[in-house]
Write a protein that holds these residues in place. Structure first.
Motif, PDB file in Angstrom:
ATOM      1  N   THR A  16      21.486  21.771 -44.883  1.00 49.85           N
ATOM      2  CA  THR A  16      20.359  22.368 -45.586  1.00 49.85           C
ATOM      3  C   THR A  16      19.081  22.245 -44.775  1.00 49.85           C
ATOM      4  OG1 THR A  16      21.339  21.855 -47.744  1.00 49.85           O
ATOM      5  CG2 THR A  16      18.982  22.346 -47.698  1.00 49.85           C
ATOM      6  N   VAL A  17      18.331  23.361 -44.674  1.00 47.68           N
ATOM      7  CA  VAL A  17      17.031  23.368 -44.011  1.00 47.68           C
ATOM      8  C   VAL A  17      16.032  24.046 -44.937  1.00 47.68           C
ATOM      9  CG1 VAL A  17      18.055  23.440 -41.707  1.00 47.68           C
ATOM     10  CG2 VAL A  17      17.450  25.589 -42.856  1.00 47.68           C
ATOM     11  N   GLU A  18      14.739  23.840 -44.669  1.00 50.76           N
ATOM     12  CA  GLU A  18      13.685  24.464 -45.466  1.00 50.76           C
ATOM     13  C   GLU A  18      12.798  25.304 -44.544  1.00 50.76           C
ATOM     14  OE1 GLU A  18      11.498  21.591 -47.698  1.00 50.76           O
ATOM     15  OE2 GLU A  18      13.296  20.582 -48.457  1.00 50.76           O
ATOM     16  N   LEU A  19      12.418  26.478 -45.044  1.00 51.44           N
ATOM     17  CA  LEU A  19      11.617  27.399 -44.239  1.00 51.44           C
ATOM     18  C   LEU A  19      10.375  27.854 -44.989  1.00 51.44           C
ATOM     19  CD1 LEU A  19      11.191  29.388 -41.817  1.00 51.44           C
ATOM     20  CD2 LEU A  19      12.514  31.052 -43.151  1.00 51.44           C
ATOM     21  N   GLU A  20       9.262  27.837 -44.273  1.00 49.97           N
ATOM     22  CA  GLU A  20       8.041  28.489 -44.734  1.00 49.97           C
ATOM     23  C   GLU A  20       7.580  29.408 -43.619  1.00 49.97           C
ATOM     24  OE1 GLU A  20       3.382  27.419 -45.573  1.00 49.97           O
ATOM     25  OE2 GLU A  20       4.887  25.926 -46.132  1.00 49.97           O
ATOM     26  N   GLY A  21       7.522  30.706 -43.890  1.00 50.37           N
ATOM     27  CA  GLY A  21       7.178  31.661 -42.850  1.00 50.37           C
ATOM     28  C   GLY A  21       8.320  32.607 -42.581  1.00 50.37           C
ATOM     29  N   GLU A  22       8.639  32.809 -41.309  1.00 54.25           N
ATOM     30  CA  GLU A  22       9.723  33.730 -40.955  1.00 54.25           C
ATOM     31  C   GLU A  22      10.583  33.131 -39.859  1.00 54.25           C
ATOM     32  OE1 GLU A  22      10.454  38.491 -40.097  1.00 54.25           O
ATOM     33  OE2 GLU A  22       8.482  37.631 -39.646  1.00 54.25           O
ATOM     34  N   ALA A  23      11.895  33.338 -39.968  1.00 52.07           N
ATOM     35  CA  ALA A  23      12.823  32.826 -38.967  1.00 52.07           C
ATOM     36  C   ALA A  23      14.072  33.674 -38.915  1.00 52.07           C
ATOM     37  CB  ALA A  23      13.190  31.371 -39.266  1.00 52.07           C
ATOM     38  N   TYR A  24      14.654  33.719 -37.725  1.00 57.00           N
ATOM     39  CA  TYR A  24      15.944  34.379 -37.522  1.00 57.00           C
ATOM     40  C   TYR A  24      16.981  33.287 -37.322  1.00 57.00           C
ATOM     41  CZ  TYR A  24      19.506  37.528 -35.638  1.00 57.00           C
ATOM     42  OH  TYR A  24      20.667  38.243 -35.431  1.00 57.00           O
ATOM     43  N   PHE A  25      18.063  33.351 -38.089  1.00 57.23           N
ATOM     44  CA  PHE A  25      19.100  32.325 -38.055  1.00 57.23           C
ATOM     45  C   PHE A  25      20.393  32.868 -37.446  1.00 57.23           C
ATOM     46  CE2 PHE A  25      16.231  31.054 -41.395  1.00 57.23           C
ATOM     47  CZ  PHE A  25      16.195  29.669 -41.319  1.00 57.23           C
ATOM     48  N   ARG A  26      20.937  32.112 -36.501  1.00 55.91           N
ATOM     49  CA  ARG A  26      22.282  32.365 -35.971  1.00 55.91           C
ATOM     50  C   ARG A  26      23.097  31.104 -36.269  1.00 55.91           C
ATOM     51  NH1 ARG A  26      22.197  34.145 -30.021  1.00 55.91           N
ATOM     52  NH2 ARG A  26      21.613  36.147 -30.984  1.00 55.91           N
ATOM     53  N   VAL A  27      23.775  31.136 -37.418  1.00 50.09           N
ATOM     54  CA  VAL A  27      24.426  29.936 -37.943  1.00 50.09           C
ATOM     55  C   VAL A  27      25.828  29.780 -37.366  1.00 50.09           C
ATOM     56  CG1 VAL A  27      25.221  28.773 -40.026  1.00 50.09           C
ATOM     57  CG2 VAL A  27      23.087  30.092 -40.076  1.00 50.09           C
ATOM     58  N   LYS A  28      26.083  28.595 -36.829  1.00 48.21           N
ATOM     59  CA  LYS A  28      27.409  28.302 -36.292  1.00 48.21           C
ATOM     60  C   LYS A  28      28.394  28.127 -37.435  1.00 48.21           C
ATOM     61  CE  LYS A  28      29.779  25.410 -32.927  1.00 48.21           C
ATOM     62  NZ  LYS A  28      29.632  24.297 -31.952  1.00 48.21           N
TER      63      LYS A  28
END
Length: 390
Positions: free
Chosen positions: A224-236
């Motif tokens: 689990t991670v927390e994001l504020e803003g914008e991000a692109y995820f490449r999840v393994k």
């Protein structure tokens, strides 16, 4: 003489002129967008819009490859020196053709409309684009300003390195027992981006003015991670542990895939755009779950959620260093500009209701970006680190 090349120059010059004057047709806009894919053409267009003298504009054309197609001519005359001067003359001729066609088109449009054509930003100082900027907060509270010459970091079991292998800092006590529940932070300011490889091998690209919180070690049941803003995820991929992204009013759950999450507090909605695989979005306010498939976007506004097909590239272009606008409202466009160039947007009157379409590099200066956007009747002025909109 290559009359086909000259014809293309005239056509392109006319299209540029119509773009600047705001009379471009949809078909011409499509051709113009293709032409602007080349960075050199972006520089040419910016030079024309800056109102540079003809001599300076010709310098912008200096890098155009006009030699191709004239080699047979050079061989046929058997005179390299003559061939060189012929090609040089053709380079200048092409530049002059485009330049004069642009301004002739603008002049004719002005005569027809009987009104002046205004450039976007006028003669003001300029602001450089953003770059690799971020701070890392460790479990013990230390804050490290990351190297702007590097683009990312890797979180390992024994330490932290830049993505080129150079060590950053030793994560002392970075064990499951000590930091398993402690959240570390990677934060980018306005005008900053950075990339991080998490302990499980998943990669995250942070856009400007964003913060990612993550544990020093993922547990055995979920990630689990927390994001504020914008991000692109490449999840393994890990079928035994869900990867969850908590942001605003939602949770995104995946086993392994690629997607983009936009969750700024100054945006009215949270957008999740799926590139490949599948994901589930849980709206914490309504407690409803929606599943997304590639090419779809989940939009959450309060307790409501909508799933819609989208052109994915528009929402992930920032990761590859590009702006991509498609009928984008002016206010939304300005929020993106403000985050990337670290400026404050000031509206002297009502917010313009125009929309904008186009694609360009995020490596342009602010003034060049505004000129390429061709904001037509909207008057914009750069004052310090403020963008004044009249």
């Amino acid at each position: 003489m290559d009359f086909n090349r000259e014809k293309i120059s005239i056509t392109m010059g006319r299209i540029i002129g119509r773009s600047i004057s705001g009379t471009i047709t949809p078909d011409e806009q499509a051709k113009f967008d293709d032409w602007l894919q080349i960075e050199k053409n972006q520089q040419i267009y910016a030079a024309i819009r800056n109102g540079q003298p003809l001599s300076e504009t010709l310098l912008a054309f200096d890098g155009i490859d006009v030699n191709e197609g004239y080699r047979e001519f050079q061989a046929s005359i058997g005179d390299k020196k003559k061939g060189f001067w012929f090609r040089s003359w053709m380079a200048v001729a092409a530049a002059v053709t485009v330049f004069l066609t642009v301004w002739a088109t603008i002049y004719l449009v002005k005569q027809a409309d009987n009104q002046p054509v205004e450039l976007a930003a006028g003669k003001t100082h300029d602001i450089l684009p953003g770059g690799n900027r971020a701070t890392l907060t460790l479990a013990d509270g230390r804050t490290i300003t990351l190297d702007e010459a590097r683009s990312g970091i890797i979180i390992g079991s024994g330490g932290i390195t830049y993505n080129d292998g150079d060590p950053l800092a030793v994560a002392e006590g970075n064990t499951k027992r000590q930091v398993g529940t402690a959240l570390l932070e990677l934060s980018t300011p306005k005008g900053g981006t950075y990339q991080i490889t998490l302990p499980d091998g998943s990669q995250v690209w942070l856009n400007a003015a964003s913060t990612l919180k993550y544990p020093g070690h993922f547990g055995s049941d979920e990630r689990t991670v927390e994001l504020e803003g914008e991000a692109y995820f490449r999840v393994k991929s890990d079928r035994n542990r869900l990867f969850k992204v908590k942001s605003n009013e939602q949770y995104v759950s995946v086993l392994g895939t690629e997607f983009n999450v936009l969750a700024y507090h100054d945006e009215l909605e949270t957008q999740t755009t799926l590139v490949e695989g599948s994901i589930e979005i849980f709206n914490r306010r309504s407690e409803k779950v929606n599943k997304l498939f590639p090419g779809e976007q989940g939009v959450i506004r309060g307790s409501a959620i909508a799933v819609q097909p989208v052109a994915v590239d528009k929402y992930i272009a920032w990761k590859d260093g590009r702006f991509y606008f498609k009928k984008t409202p002016f206010e939304e466009l300005m929020r993106q500009i403000a985050r990337w160039y670290d400026v404050e947007i000031v509206y002297n009157k009502d917010i313009p209701q125009e929309t904008f379409s186009g694609e360009m590099s995020r490596n342009l200066t602010l003034k060049s970006a505004l000129e390429l956007l061709n904001v037509s009747a909207v008057k914009v002025k750069i004052v310090g680190r403020r963008l004044i909109v009249n």
